[in-house]
Design a protein around this motif. Structure first.
Motif, short mmCIF file in Angstrom:
data_model
loop_
_atom_site.label_atom_id
_atom_site.label_comp_id
_atom_site.label_asym_id
_atom_site.label_seq_id
_atom_site.Cartn_x
_atom_site.Cartn_y
_atom_site.Cartn_z
N THR A 193 0.84 -1.21 0.00
CA THR A 193 0.00 0.00 0.00
C THR A 193 0.87 1.24 0.00
N LEU A 194 1.94 1.23 0.78
CA LEU A 194 2.86 2.36 0.79
C LEU A 194 3.51 2.54 -0.57
N LEU A 195 3.90 1.42 -1.19
CA LEU A 195 4.53 1.49 -2.51
C LEU A 195 3.59 2.08 -3.55
N LEU A 196 2.35 1.58 -3.60
CA LEU A 196 1.40 2.03 -4.61
C LEU A 196 0.93 3.46 -4.37
N SER A 197 0.79 3.84 -3.10
CA SER A 197 0.31 5.19 -2.78
C SER A 197 1.41 6.24 -2.88
N ALA A 198 2.62 5.86 -2.50
CA ALA A 198 3.71 6.84 -2.50
C ALA A 198 4.08 7.32 -3.89
N GLN A 199 3.86 6.48 -4.91
CA GLN A 199 4.21 6.90 -6.26
C GLN A 199 3.35 8.06 -6.74
N GLU A 200 2.18 8.26 -6.11
CA GLU A 200 1.34 9.40 -6.43
C GLU A 200 1.80 10.68 -5.73
N ARG A 201 2.59 10.52 -4.67
CA ARG A 201 2.87 11.66 -3.79
C ARG A 201 4.34 12.08 -3.77
N VAL A 202 5.24 11.10 -3.92
CA VAL A 202 6.67 11.35 -3.72
C VAL A 202 7.46 10.79 -4.91
N GLN A 203 8.48 11.50 -5.31
CA GLN A 203 9.35 11.03 -6.38
C GLN A 203 10.37 10.03 -5.82
N GLY A 238 -1.47 -16.04 4.28
CA GLY A 238 -1.46 -14.63 4.68
C GLY A 238 -1.01 -13.73 3.55
N PHE A 239 0.07 -14.12 2.85
CA PHE A 239 0.54 -13.36 1.70
C PHE A 239 -0.54 -13.26 0.62
N LEU A 240 -1.13 -14.41 0.27
CA LEU A 240 -2.10 -14.45 -0.82
C LEU A 240 -3.36 -13.67 -0.51
N ILE A 241 -3.89 -13.82 0.70
CA ILE A 241 -5.12 -13.11 1.08
C ILE A 241 -4.89 -11.61 1.10
N SER A 242 -3.77 -11.19 1.68
CA SER A 242 -3.47 -9.76 1.75
C SER A 242 -3.26 -9.18 0.35
N GLY A 243 -2.51 -9.90 -0.50
CA GLY A 243 -2.30 -9.43 -1.87
C GLY A 243 -3.61 -9.31 -2.63
N LEU A 244 -4.51 -10.29 -2.42
CA LEU A 244 -5.81 -10.24 -3.08
C LEU A 244 -6.64 -9.06 -2.61
N LEU A 245 -6.63 -8.79 -1.31
CA LEU A 245 -7.40 -7.66 -0.77
C LEU A 245 -6.86 -6.32 -1.27
N VAL A 246 -5.54 -6.19 -1.28
CA VAL A 246 -4.94 -4.94 -1.78
C VAL A 246 -5.26 -4.76 -3.26
N GLY A 247 -5.10 -5.83 -4.04
CA GLY A 247 -5.37 -5.73 -5.48
C GLY A 247 -6.82 -5.42 -5.79
N MET A 248 -7.74 -6.04 -5.07
CA MET A 248 -9.17 -5.81 -5.32
C MET A 248 -9.62 -4.42 -4.90
N SER A 249 -9.04 -3.89 -3.81
CA SER A 249 -9.48 -2.59 -3.30
C SER A 249 -8.77 -1.41 -3.96
N TYR A 250 -7.62 -1.66 -4.59
CA TYR A 250 -6.80 -0.57 -5.14
C TYR A 250 -7.58 0.38 -6.06
N PRO A 251 -8.42 -0.11 -6.98
CA PRO A 251 -9.14 0.83 -7.87
C PRO A 251 -10.11 1.76 -7.14
N PHE A 252 -10.45 1.44 -5.89
CA PHE A 252 -11.45 2.23 -5.17
C PHE A 252 -10.84 3.13 -4.10
N TRP A 253 -9.52 3.14 -3.99
CA TRP A 253 -8.89 3.92 -2.93
C TRP A 253 -9.20 5.41 -3.05
N THR A 254 -9.13 5.96 -4.25
CA THR A 254 -9.36 7.39 -4.43
C THR A 254 -10.80 7.76 -4.10
N THR A 255 -11.74 6.93 -4.53
CA THR A 255 -13.16 7.18 -4.22
C THR A 255 -13.40 7.15 -2.71
#
Length: 414
Positions: A193-203, A238-255
């Motif tokens: 989440t930090l990796l995907l979100s930080a690319q919008e905010r920090v170089q 744990g890895f798979l479930i978390s990755g699935l949740l992050v991937g599924m929710s990512y398109p809706f983070w901004t909303t």
């Protein structure tokens, strides 16, 4: 497939990983209720954390009041006495031998990345020293992932690895169930989440961030094997479930960000929904720390959400100004000292808030319920544990998101 799953969930795989990393058991002493626990077929009847019986099959012999057992070339001893149906209890602290100090230090530090101390320091530090937006994102995803992981544990009710043959380095959460590993889930969710979100905010260089996210997640997952708290299957899931949740929710983070900051109903939903989830948490037939830990996480999330909504209303969000993503400032000694000062002041305020609100809320709730705040069993009851922990950590979330940065302004630390 079933054989593979059984192998991945087995205790021997965990014990083998520990030995490969230089962690070996010494003589372990157990206490059983009667000598009858030694069966003719060479089984030792023991009791799991949920009260269910299981058998540990060894080449076992009863001699001088001690069951000597051998399993995969490692010897274990079970001391027998005449206690009345007490099940299996450790009569002395678990003992182990460390033959690789580097792995021991590395995995204990990695395991700490999933503890309350890390959450209460790392997440606010992102808010104080980098960007409140990133902290808000991290808290939101962390709360969702952890709630789902904790509930899955208490619904699936799969046991943790057995000791012996596994060496267990942690005791606090040993009464919890194992599947999935919430350490692995939290580490994966926070890192990516930090990796995907930080690319919008920090170089920054995305490839470097990706490598760091993978390494941190892997180290935390492997640390759960090293400490003997999870099977390989627990960690993989744990890895798979978390990755699935992050991937599924990512398109809706901004909303979700927009609704969280601007909806008039946001603060009400942010408090009522988590509190409802805490009170409806799955019941167990024995006490476990999962409900209390889940309440802590949801309380922090509720407080932060309300706090960020208030900051938006006040027009002072403390987020970076100018076009995004912004360039990271050069690291200077003055900037480093200012960052350390913010961390010390901010953490001090959170600790003070925690101690004050916890002391007061516990006594108020116990007084309302006619219980003593010093009674451990009373504090474990749902109608006491949930309100006092939720109020304590909601206050921490509010202080972190609203007050701390304003104190920094007064102290000229921003």
């Amino acid at each position: 497939m079933s054989e593979l799953l059984t192998y991945l969930h087995g205790s021997e795989l965990v014990a083998g990983f520990q030995r490969a990393c230089g962690l070996f058991p010494k003589e372990a002493t157990y206490q059983t209720s009667t000598p009858d626990h030694l069966r003719e077929n060479g089984s030792v009847l023991t009791r799991d954390s949920d009260g269910s019986d299981y058998r540990q099959r060894h080449n076992a012999q009863l001699q001088n009041g001690t069951i000597s057992a051998q399993d995969n070339n490692f010897n274990y001893k079970y001391k027998v006495n005449g206690c009345n149906g007490c099940g299996v209890k450790h009569t002395e602290p678990a003992q182990y031998v460390v033959r690789n100090q580097l792995f021991y230090f590395l995995f204990l530090v990695s395991a700490a990345l999933g503890s309350e101390v890390f959450y209460i320091s790392f997440l606010p530090c992102i808010h104080w020293n980098l960007d409140p937006f990133l902290c808000r994102r991290l808290v939101n995803v962390w709360a969702v992932v952890m709630y789902i992981g904790q509930v899955m544990k208490d619904v699936l009710k799969l046991p943790r690895p057995l000791a012996p043959p596994v060496v267990k380095l942690e005791k606090r959460v040993d009464a919890e169930y194992g599947m999935p590993s919430t350490h692995a889930m939290a580490a994966t969710a926070i890192a990516f989440t930090l990796l995907l979100s930080a690319q919008e905010r920090v170089q920054f260089q995305f490839e470097v961030g990706l490598v760091l996210a993978v390494v941190v997640s892997a180290l935390v997952g492997l640390s759960r094997l090293y400490t003997g708290m999870h099977s390989a299957l627990d960690v993989i899931c744990g890895f798979l479930i978390s990755g699935l949740l992050v991937g599924m929710s990512y398109p809706f983070w901004t909303t979700f960000d927009d609704l969280q900051l601007n909806s008039l109903f946001s603060p009400v939903i942010a408090v009522v929904l988590p509190l409802f989830l805490c009170y409806t948490y799955p019941e167990l037939d024995h006490y476990s720390t999962t409900r209390g830990d889940t309440t802590i996480i949801l309380g922090v999330s509720a407080g932060c959400s309300v706090g960020y909504w208030v900051n938006q209303r006040l027009g002072q969000t403390f987020e970076p100004k100018g076009p995004l993503p912004v360039a990271l400032p050069p690291l200077t000694s003055a900037g480093l000292l200012r960052g350390v000062a913010r961390f010390v002041v901010g953490l001090g305020m959170l600790v003070l808030t925690r101690q004050t609100i916890r002391w007061a809320s516990l006594r108020i709730v116990c007084w309302a319920r006619g219980e003593s705040p010093s009674d451990v069993n009373a504090r474990r009851k749902k109608d006491i544990e949930v309100p006092y922990k939720f109020s304590t950590y909601t206050a921490i979330g509010l202080v972190n998101s609203i007050l701390v940065n304003r104190v920094f302004l007064l102290l000229q630390l921003l």
